[in-house]
Design an enzyme around this catalytic site. Sequence first.
Site, PDB file in Angstrom:
ATOM      1  N   GLU A 440       0.841  -1.224   0.000  1.00 38.16           N
ATOM      2  CA  GLU A 440       0.000   0.000   0.000  1.00 38.16           C
ATOM      3  C   GLU A 440       0.861   1.253   0.000  1.00 38.16           C
ATOM      4  O   GLU A 440       0.494   2.262   0.596  1.00 38.16           O
ATOM      5  CB  GLU A 440      -0.942   0.029   1.204  1.00 38.16           C
ATOM      6  CG  GLU A 440      -2.119  -0.884   1.090  1.00 38.16           C
ATOM      7  CD  GLU A 440      -2.768  -0.822  -0.266  1.00 38.16           C
ATOM      8  OE1 GLU A 440      -2.795   0.261  -0.852  1.00 38.16           O
ATOM      9  OE2 GLU A 440      -3.222  -1.871  -0.745  1.00 38.16           O
TER      10      GLU A 440
HETATM   11  C1  LIG Z   1       2.788  -9.741   0.044  1.00 35.94           C
HETATM   12  C2  LIG Z   1       2.528  -8.627  -0.888  1.00 35.94           C
HETATM   13  C3  LIG Z   1       1.217  -8.323  -1.241  1.00 35.94           C
HETATM   14  C4  LIG Z   1       0.961  -7.287  -2.148  1.00 35.94           C
HETATM   15  N1  LIG Z   1      -0.331  -7.061  -2.567  1.00 35.94           N
HETATM   16  C5  LIG Z   1      -0.535  -6.219  -3.617  1.00 35.94           C
HETATM   17  C6  LIG Z   1      -1.817  -6.130  -4.224  1.00 35.94           C
HETATM   18  O1  LIG Z   1      -2.782  -6.762  -3.779  1.00 35.94           O
HETATM   19  N2  LIG Z   1      -1.958  -5.328  -5.309  1.00 35.94           N
HETATM   20  C7  LIG Z   1      -0.922  -4.620  -5.829  1.00 35.94           C
HETATM   21  O2  LIG Z   1      -1.109  -3.928  -6.824  1.00 35.94           O
HETATM   22  N3  LIG Z   1       0.315  -4.655  -5.258  1.00 35.94           N
HETATM   23  C8  LIG Z   1       0.525  -5.457  -4.171  1.00 35.94           C
HETATM   24  N4  LIG Z   1       1.781  -5.541  -3.607  1.00 35.94           N
HETATM   25  C9  LIG Z   1       2.845  -4.680  -4.112  1.00 35.94           C
HETATM   26  C10 LIG Z   1       3.219  -3.584  -3.132  1.00 35.94           C
HETATM   27  O3  LIG Z   1       2.220  -2.623  -3.046  1.00 35.94           O
HETATM   28  C11 LIG Z   1       4.587  -3.035  -3.549  1.00 35.94           C
HETATM   29  O4  LIG Z   1       5.543  -4.013  -3.192  1.00 35.94           O
HETATM   30  C12 LIG Z   1       4.921  -1.699  -2.921  1.00 35.94           C
HETATM   31  O5  LIG Z   1       4.072  -0.692  -3.378  1.00 35.94           O
HETATM   32  C13 LIG Z   1       6.364  -1.274  -3.183  1.00 35.94           C
HETATM   33  O6  LIG Z   1       6.714  -1.428  -4.519  1.00 35.94           O
HETATM   34  P1  LIG Z   1       8.038  -2.264  -4.882  1.00 35.94           P
HETATM   35  O7  LIG Z   1       7.998  -3.530  -4.111  1.00 35.94           O
HETATM   36  O8  LIG Z   1       8.143  -2.366  -6.347  1.00 35.94           O
HETATM   37  O9  LIG Z   1       9.231  -1.438  -4.305  1.00 35.94           O
HETATM   38  P2  LIG Z   1      10.047  -0.298  -5.088  1.00 35.94           P
HETATM   39  O10 LIG Z   1       9.093   0.695  -5.633  1.00 35.94           O
HETATM   40  O11 LIG Z   1      11.007  -0.923  -6.019  1.00 35.94           O
HETATM   41  O12 LIG Z   1      10.828   0.365  -3.875  1.00 35.94           O
HETATM   42  C14 LIG Z   1      12.076  -0.157  -3.358  1.00 35.94           C
HETATM   43  C15 LIG Z   1      12.553   0.795  -2.248  1.00 35.94           C
HETATM   44  O13 LIG Z   1      12.784   2.097  -2.811  1.00 35.94           O
HETATM   45  C16 LIG Z   1      11.993   3.064  -2.127  1.00 35.94           C
HETATM   46  N5  LIG Z   1      11.494   4.023  -3.114  1.00 35.94           N
HETATM   47  C17 LIG Z   1      10.944   3.778  -4.316  1.00 35.94           C
HETATM   48  N6  LIG Z   1      10.605   4.934  -4.925  1.00 35.94           N
HETATM   49  C18 LIG Z   1      10.917   5.909  -4.081  1.00 35.94           C
HETATM   50  C19 LIG Z   1      10.805   7.326  -4.126  1.00 35.94           C
HETATM   51  N7  LIG Z   1      10.250   7.959  -5.174  1.00 35.94           N
HETATM   52  N8  LIG Z   1      11.253   8.024  -3.073  1.00 35.94           N
HETATM   53  C20 LIG Z   1      11.779   7.415  -1.991  1.00 35.94           C
HETATM   54  N9  LIG Z   1      11.922   6.093  -1.896  1.00 35.94           N
HETATM   55  C21 LIG Z   1      11.498   5.338  -2.930  1.00 35.94           C
HETATM   56  C22 LIG Z   1      10.879   2.300  -1.453  1.00 35.94           C
HETATM   57  O14 LIG Z   1      10.405   2.964  -0.293  1.00 35.94           O
HETATM   58  C23 LIG Z   1      11.558   0.975  -1.120  1.00 35.94           C
HETATM   59  O15 LIG Z   1      12.253   1.083   0.103  1.00 35.94           O
HETATM   60  C24 LIG Z   1       2.042  -6.537  -2.675  1.00 35.94           C
HETATM   61  C25 LIG Z   1       3.354  -6.819  -2.273  1.00 35.94           C
HETATM   62  C26 LIG Z   1       3.602  -7.863  -1.428  1.00 35.94           C
HETATM   63  C27 LIG Z   1       5.029  -8.180  -1.085  1.00 35.94           C
END
Ligand SMILES: Cc1cc2nc3c(=O)[nH]c(=O)nc-3n(C[C@H](O)[C@H](O)[C@H](O)COP(=O)(O)OP(=O)(O)OC[C@H]3O[C@@H](n4cnc5c(N)ncnc54)[C@H](O)[C@@H]3O)c2cc1C
Length: 592
Positions: A440
Amino acid sequence: MGYQAPIRDMKFLFDDVLKLDRFSNLEGFADAPKDVRDQILEEGAKFCENVLAPLNSVGDKQGCKLNPDNTVTVPDGFTEAYHALVEAGWPLLSADPNYGGQGLPHVVNMAYSEMTSSANMAFGMYPGLTHGCYSAIHEGGTDEQKDLYLPKLASGEWAGTMNLTEPHCGTDLGLLRTKAVPQADGTYKISGQKIWISGGEHSMTDNHIHLVLARIEGAPAGVKGISLFIVPKFIVHKDGSLGERNTVTCVGLEEKMGIHGNATCVMQYEEATGYLIGEPNKGLSIMFVMMNEARLGVGLQGMAVGESAYQAALSFAKDRRQGRSLTGPKEPDQPADNILVHPDVRRMLMDIKAHTEGGRAFLYWTALYGDLLHKSPDEAVRQKAGDYMSLLTPVLKAYLTDKGHKNASDALQVHGGSGFTEHYQASQFLRDSKIAMIYEGTNGVQALDLVGRKLAANGGRAIQTFFAEIDAFVAEHEGDADLAPFIAGLASARAQLQDATMWLMANGMSNFDNAGASSHDYLHVFGLTGLAYMWALMAKAAYAKAGTEPFYDTKIKTGRYFVDRILPEIAGHLAKVKTGAAPVMALSAEEF
Ligand SMILES: Cc1cc2nc3c(=O)[nH]c(=O)nc-3n(C[C@H](O)[C@H](O)[C@H](O)COP(=O)(O)OP(=O)(O)OC[C@H]3O[C@@H](n4cnc5c(N)ncnc54)[C@H](O)[C@@H]3O)c2cc1C
């Protein structure tokens, strides 16, 4: 002893702190007088304690399985529990009566949701996301879409999911590639892959309604070209009957560190039939309805898992005998005292208790504004409620999940080595609670949302209103001897939040890295100030009834612990806010 729902505390918040009966003139509240609320809490507690909690470690140990035919099998007992949930009508509590709901206040529903998340967080996500999907269609769907999908989503007979994330696109939704091709009949063909979709596939319900973000062919690049689609697993005919299977398939399940009972799916869309919700290219604003609701729900998960972890740690501490009290044996006829005599064990338990009870109050207090936003006849109240919901959502999501995970870690620490083994549930709570800091929108991104968007909205109106409310409370109670430490703590926290806000205004705009580097600590200054206010409100309510029941005296002592032992952390966070970007960004990329 398993999870026991904290209904005494919930009643205290409803009756003594929020005084919900004040609002009995408003729609929904009239149907939830004290006896009805008490009954909901008591029946909800029975369901969560007896049906959901026993399945928590079953779900953790078994996890979900993807079958060769791309169906997903959920852990033993989940399907029966889900059907019992729907049968009992729990998902309908706060849903719109026009679609079969009971129309009760969200704040009442929040207490029920808390019990679900405490009892079994992985299970609770299935109805939780369905409710979010319901809300998004309720907000942005046409009348026809609402009539077709909402009744079965409201009841939980169908499941709802949210599909944003793609392999290359997490936080940065502008990178989204899933494509939507318009068809002559007004539908769209949706193609692409979505990953980590919670509850994306299972057979607990007859149908799934996937809400999918996609880009209509030729749409602008970035977030300005994203639209939202309803993609049902089985096409729903106009008369509500189910038609052919849509071309959306679960092609993988993630192995995860926690919430094993929730199916986290890779969803493949191959020219699946989709129906646009709202305007083309305006999908994010409707999806934000679902995301904002889910963000509060995730903050709730953080607090709720902390509650379960606390109960497990307390029960362990009462049983485990090691060493003697520093001030002499408390049970001399036993070979050792129980570990509850040790101040360091008490410190951990009190930290969890004070954070959890403060967090619960902060969430319910905010949820009440969520109700007022829709139900108050007074425009000024509705404006304030909207401002608070918007400002506080990132604070609640990130602060309460940071603390929830810390609480689960402290609860494990109370168990000593036993906590590190899988004989106790402590490790499950720690593993489950971690994801709430990530999904989220990661907590880092919540902090950026707070400092980059929410603070400045409408010329800073929301935070000014929050300051004015605190100032009025402080002025009203300044001479109250009982409340003096709470008022002093609150006034000091408020001053430090203002200091941090001024620093951001002066330094964040001239160098955005200053805002980015300070945002996490700023959010914690905010969270602590919010909890200081909640503890002052709770202390006031508890003093009014002090001596009538031990509960109130315990509440006051726990509040004093918060003021004396937790609130001082605010000064450290403020100091870190004020360092700005320089120490954070000092290393060149090569120096890492
Ligand atoms: C168990 C699980 C359930 C999930 N359920 C859903 C779901 O139902 N539907 C759905 O759509 N998604 C879902 N997700 C996805 C989840 O919402 C994302 O993992 C989350 O939004 C973060 O995206 P990412 O993992 O690609 O991390 P990234 O965006 O790659 O981020 C990696 C790191 O970089 C930081 N970062 C990235 N961009 C910035 C920025 N602009 N400024 C500062 N810091 C930054 C982040 O804070 C993080 O620490 C789920 C994930 C998991 C693991």
